[in-house]
Enzyme design. Structure first.
Site, short mmCIF file in Angstrom:
data_model
loop_
_atom_site.label_atom_id
_atom_site.label_comp_id
_atom_site.label_asym_id
_atom_site.label_seq_id
_atom_site.Cartn_x
_atom_site.Cartn_y
_atom_site.Cartn_z
N GLY A 12 50.74 0.84 9.69
CA GLY A 12 50.30 1.72 10.78
C GLY A 12 50.80 3.15 10.72
N ASN A 14 49.18 5.63 9.44
CA ASN A 14 48.03 6.49 9.82
C ASN A 14 47.84 6.46 11.34
OD1 ASN A 14 46.48 7.77 7.48
ND2 ASN A 14 46.94 5.72 6.70
N LEU A 91 41.97 -4.01 6.80
CA LEU A 91 41.64 -4.63 5.52
C LEU A 91 40.55 -5.69 5.58
CD1 LEU A 91 45.20 -4.87 3.90
CD2 LEU A 91 43.38 -3.21 3.47
N ASN A 108 36.60 5.80 8.40
CA ASN A 108 37.61 5.10 7.62
C ASN A 108 38.38 6.11 6.78
OD1 ASN A 108 38.89 2.80 6.29
ND2 ASN A 108 37.59 3.25 4.51
N HIS A 110 40.30 6.47 3.20
CA HIS A 110 40.45 5.79 1.91
C HIS A 110 41.38 6.63 1.02
CE1 HIS A 110 39.42 3.17 -1.41
NE2 HIS A 110 39.36 4.25 -2.15
N ASP A 151 32.99 1.68 1.26
CA ASP A 151 33.34 3.07 0.94
C ASP A 151 32.13 3.91 0.53
OD1 ASP A 151 36.03 2.33 1.36
OD2 ASP A 151 36.31 1.82 -0.75
C1 GRF Z 1 46.43 3.67 3.69
O1 GRF Z 1 46.73 4.03 2.37
C2 GRF Z 1 44.95 3.78 3.92
O2 GRF Z 1 44.36 4.82 3.22
C3 GRF Z 1 44.47 2.47 3.38
O3 GRF Z 1 45.46 1.54 3.79
C4 GRF Z 1 46.70 2.20 3.94
C5 GRF Z 1 47.19 1.93 5.33
O4 GRF Z 1 48.46 2.38 5.60
N1 GRF Z 1 43.11 2.21 3.80
P1 GRF Z 1 49.03 2.37 7.08
O5 GRF Z 1 48.87 0.97 7.65
O6 GRF Z 1 48.28 3.39 7.89
O7 GRF Z 1 50.48 2.73 6.94
#
Ligand code: GRF
Length: 200
Positions: A12, A14, A91, A108, A110, A151
């Protein structure tokens, strides 16, 4: 108020970058109505709770069929009538009924410069391992709208990140997050939230 639902599966970071930029006022007039996690022990849920944000857990394996899961996920999202759904390290493949119900309202992040190193099988460290294996000197991150493919939706924002000598997949993953993901995801939300209603 612009309402977003953030969907997560892991650490988490992000999600944290979005929370921080709402709290600092960089993203205006926006609230995270709910964080939906595909895993009950995802650290992202603790981050949400630490900031008083509601969490819901929907584990796919808890449902008898894919359709049951899809219906439950759609019901859960509908409860919050979000203006935007943000996949931040989610995921699980988003079921088609959700994509149809929220067309052009799901984004999303990526961890590569799409169309490189994306599509089925390219997630997490795998992406960075392949970037290094191919000997790329530049990689980065992409924010895109989600469509029925993996994607494949329209690209909104990208940021490049240099690969350095001696990088491991873990080091590169961290740099891509710090220099690109945690910037362009909040930036995209800020811009979408700032658009007039009839132009989102
Ligand atoms: C990130 O690298 C994002 O781009 C990918 O999964 C990862 C998630 O990281 N889709 P977090 O859970 O936000 O730390």
């Amino acid at each position: 108020m612009y309402k977003i639902v953030v969907m997560v599966s892991g650490g988490g970071t992000n999600l944290q970058s979005i929370i921080d930029k709402i709290e600092s006022g960089y993203i205006k007039n926006t609230e995270i109505s709910c964080v939906i996690s595909s895993k009950k022990d995802a650290y992202a849920c603790i981050r949400a709770k630490n900031h008083g944000i509601l969490t819901e857990v929907l584990e796919k394996r808890a449902f008898k069929t894919n359709d049951d899961f899809a219906a439950a996920l759609l019901d859960t999202i509908n409860k919050y009538s979000p203006d935007l759904i943000v996949l931040a390290g989610y995921l699980v493949i988003v079921p088609e009924i959700v994509i149809r119900a929220y067309e052009s309202k799901i984004i999303n992040i990526h961890p590569s410069l799409i169309p490189a190193f994306c599509g089925p099988g390219y997630y997490g460290l795998k992406v960075h391992e392949e970037v290094l294996r191919r000997g790329c000197r530049v990689t980065g991150a992409t924010v895109h709208f989600v469509d029925a493919g993996t994607d494949t939706g329209p690209i909104i924002k990208q940021k490049a990140v240099y690969v350095k000598n001696g990088d491991t997949p873990e080091i590169l993953q961290k740099r891509v997050m710090e220099e690109a993901e945690w910037e362009i995801l909040p930036e995209t939300i800020k811009e979408l939230a700032g658009k007039p209603l009839n132009n989102r």
